[in-house]
Design a protein around this motif. Structure first.
Motif, PDB file in Angstrom:
ATOM      1  N   THR A  43       0.837  -1.195   0.000  1.00 10.27           N
ATOM      2  CA  THR A  43       0.000   0.000   0.000  1.00 10.27           C
ATOM      3  C   THR A  43       0.873   1.247   0.000  1.00 10.27           C
ATOM      4  N   ARG A  44       1.927   1.243   0.815  1.00 12.98           N
ATOM      5  CA  ARG A  44       2.884   2.357   0.818  1.00 12.98           C
ATOM      6  C   ARG A  44       3.515   2.536  -0.553  1.00 12.98           C
ATOM      7  N   LEU A  47       1.271   4.284  -3.047  1.00 16.47           N
ATOM      8  CA  LEU A  47       1.285   5.734  -2.878  1.00 16.47           C
ATOM      9  C   LEU A  47       2.565   6.322  -3.460  1.00 16.47           C
ATOM     10  N   ARG A 137       1.414   6.929  10.515  1.00 20.05           N
ATOM     11  CA  ARG A 137       1.825   7.393   9.195  1.00 20.05           C
ATOM     12  C   ARG A 137       0.743   7.063   8.168  1.00 20.05           C
ATOM     13  N   TYR A 138       0.183   5.875   8.283  1.00 19.59           N
ATOM     14  CA  TYR A 138      -0.856   5.423   7.349  1.00 19.59           C
ATOM     15  C   TYR A 138      -2.051   6.378   7.353  1.00 19.59           C
ATOM     16  N   LYS A 140      -2.098   9.416   7.414  1.00 20.81           N
ATOM     17  CA  LYS A 140      -1.833  10.593   6.582  1.00 20.81           C
ATOM     18  C   LYS A 140      -1.884  10.275   5.083  1.00 20.81           C
ATOM     19  N   PHE A 141      -1.836   8.992   4.744  1.00 14.61           N
ATOM     20  CA  PHE A 141      -1.754   8.614   3.338  1.00 14.61           C
ATOM     21  C   PHE A 141      -2.891   9.211   2.507  1.00 14.61           C
ATOM     22  N   GLN A 142      -4.096   9.178   3.057  1.00 14.32           N
ATOM     23  CA  GLN A 142      -5.252   9.641   2.289  1.00 14.32           C
ATOM     24  C   GLN A 142      -5.119  11.108   1.915  1.00 14.32           C
ATOM     25  N   GLU A 144      -2.270  12.830   1.587  1.00 14.76           N
ATOM     26  CA  GLU A 144      -1.228  12.956   0.567  1.00 14.76           C
ATOM     27  C   GLU A 144      -1.782  12.615  -0.818  1.00 14.76           C
ATOM     28  N   ARG A 216       7.868  14.398   1.774  1.00 16.59           N
ATOM     29  CA  ARG A 216       6.430  14.159   1.643  1.00 16.59           C
ATOM     30  C   ARG A 216       5.674  15.482   1.684  1.00 16.59           C
TER      31      ARG A 216
END
Length: 574
Positions: A43-44, A47, A137-138, A140-142, A144, A216
């Protein structure tokens, strides 16, 4: 080709896509999305692949910088595709800078990513000791991904104007191939709404997070994107009735950036750009002026293209600064420099020396451009006719100048010491935000009005860039609105040279219009230097007689896209 490595912590190991936006579904990535999104690391990586679609202009058009299609420069090879921008061979079938598929792939990927990551807890990862940190951290993925999607929409809109805006992941080919274009204003409104929604969900810096990392998207990058989007929306190309409220919106967004006490961006007061990369603004990820950058793998191909011919290893694919650009750099005491009938002059200047026409000029000239008589890698550059780096040598500069900005002098391109080094392409930096603010404020309020809630007027915003310690040019004062507009146009031309702004600026300002007081010429000039026993003579020469048609203010929709989806239509004139 330099490859993006925007996130040093991510490894791009398995995700590729070069299919047409209108022809693929999520199964173009994998038959089963669970293959990707069922594990945390993949998943990382997904992104990271979306990040990798962020643009640079090191070699964006057939190995050339897009600057070579603006009045900043002339690309050395006339056979290169970049020349089609200006020689009349640009068509919807012969589409140039065709990033339609790239950015829609990025948008599609972001939509798929956002649809798939919701609610996942990665049970297989739960017993790792860093699970809680990684999930933080995950979270924040959405945000980004939403930034990246908004950024790609602006890249498309500034090229094509009205563009399709697919909602979510569409798997029905008939549906996706019949989507109509949304108008430009709606695209900008969407970008702004996304920036407002996600800004405060992202950190000001990643260096104080539990998982320390850089590269990032930050809160500052989100606000900078909002400012740029609103500025484009307010500009004459898209704001045909000069709706002042659009300028006000852009000014307000810029003011919110520069007055944000949480932001630590600053002009470092040392170097604007330097061969000492650690202290420069460019290729320096630690510059306090830098808001957002695209990091590149260690490379030296950009240097091989742009080192002056005559240096071992230079391959003659240079983007060569134009005399048009050189003319924009004033003397250090603020006067215009003119080359006319072989004579250099700067009426009114107390410091200009015609015998040394590149000295006592705006310092950004010699920090951005390699000129005759100055040193490069310990060697005096000779661009005069018959010189070590000049014509008639094959592929020598046709303009008399070579590029310096972004070119790393500390890189070796030939011999046993040849080796690559990191590059960092600037997406947003503080100087642009101040210049955006100056422009929007001048158009909304005039040169000297400080509206409620603002801390400076338009003239002061301009001078924040122009008079800072690393530049030290005289302040602009007493200018009318029209005079300040011209000063801002010039300041952007010299400050943001070769950062992929000028090509878009002349379009959004409609500077090819005959009635525009700041109209630019289609003719590209250089200098011819002759050396007679050490006495140099200069003459201004026409390098390229370019063609302009007003349809070129926007790109054509690629012909293949209009055949797949007739509802797209075509931009005027194409």
């Amino acid at each position: 080709m330099i490859r993006n490595i925007i996130l040093s912590i991510f490894l791009l190991t398995f995700i590729t896509s070069c299919e047409d936006f209108l022809d693929y579904t999520e199964h173009s990535f994998y038959d089963d999305p669970e293959t990707i999104f069922g594990t945390y690391n993949r998943t990382r990586q997904f992104l990271a692949d979306i990040y990798s679609k962020l643009p640079t202009d090191y070699a964006s058009v057939d190995g050339a910088m897009r600057s070579g299609a603006s009045d900043e420069a002339e690309f050395v090879k006339q056979s290169n595709s970049i020349q089609r921008f200006t020689n009349g061979q640009w068509t919807s079938i012969n589409a140039l800078d065709n990033n339609w598929s790239k950015y829609y792939t990025g948008i599609r990927s972001a939509n798929l990513f956002l649809a798939q990551i919701e609610g996942r807890t990665f049970e297989d990862y739960k017993y790792n000791e860093d699970y809680d940190q990684e999930m933080e951290r995950y979270d924040k993925f959405q945000y980004e991904a939403r930034f990246l999607r908004a950024f790609f929409y602006l890249e498309l809109a500034k090229r094509y104007g009205d563009i399709p805006m697919p909602e979510g992941v569409i798997n029905d080919i008939d549906v996706i191939n019949s989507i109509e274009r949304s108008n430009f204003e709606d695209v900008i409104a969407y970008i702004v709404s996304e920036c407002d929604a996600i800004r405060d969900e992202l950190p000001v810096t990643w260096t104080n997070q539990v998982f320390v990392e850089t590269g990032r998207i930050t809160r500052g990058a989100v606000q900078a994107l909002k400012v740029r989007a609103l500025l484009y929306a307010a500009s004459p190309l898209h704001n045909t009735t000069n709706d002042v409220s659009k300028w006000e919106a852009a000014a307000t967004a810029a003011n919110a950036f520069v007055t944000n006490a949480d932001f630590a961006y600053s002009f470092d007061g040392t170097y604007y750009n330097s061969s000492n990369v650690a202290n420069g603004v460019f290729n320096n990820r630690n510059s306090p002026e830098l808001i957002c950058e695209v990091r590149q793998a260690n490379e030296n191909s950009f240097e091989k293209k742009n080192f002056p011919m005559g240096f071992e290893g230079a391959n003659g694919q240079a983007t060569c600064p134009s005399q048009n650009l050189i003319d924009a750099y004033q003397t250090t005491d603020g006067y215009d420099v003119i080359l006319d009938n072989g004579v250099w002059s700067a009426p009114g200047s107390a410091v200009f020396d015609p015998a040394n026409p590149f000295d006592n000029r705006d310092p950004r000239l010699l920090q951005s451009i390699i000129v005759n008589g100055k040193s490069w890698k310990g060697t005096t550059v000779e661009t005069f006719t018959g010189g070590l780096n000049g014509l008639p040598m094959a592929d020598a500069t046709p303009t008399g100048y070579y590029l310096k900005k972004y070119v790393r002098e500390d890189i070796e391109i030939a011999g046993s010491n040849a080796g690559p080094k990191e590059h960092a392409w600037v997406l947003f930096r503080l100087a642009e935000v101040y210049l955006n603010m100056a422009e929007a404020m001048n158009e909304a309020y005039g040169p000297t009005t400080v509206p409620a809630g603002f801390t400076m007027d338009a003239t002061t915003a301009l001078n924040m860039v122009r008079t800072r310690a690393a530049v030290g040019m005289p302040a602009v004062s007493g200018a009318s609105q029209a005079e300040l507009r011209a000063a801002i146009i010039r300041e952007r031309q010299v400050e943001l040279a070769f950062e992929d702004h000028r090509f878009w600026d002349v379009r959004r300002w409609r500077l090819f219009d005959n009635g525009n007081a700041n109209k630019v010429t289609e003719d590209i000039y250089g200098i011819q230097i002759t050396n007679a026993d050490g006495t140099l003579s200069y003459s201004k020469v026409l390098v390229d007689d370019r063609i302009w048609d007003d349809k070129m203010y926007l790109y054509p929709i690629p012909y293949t896209e209009t055949t797949i989806n007739p509802n797209l239509g075509q931009n005027p004139g194409w």
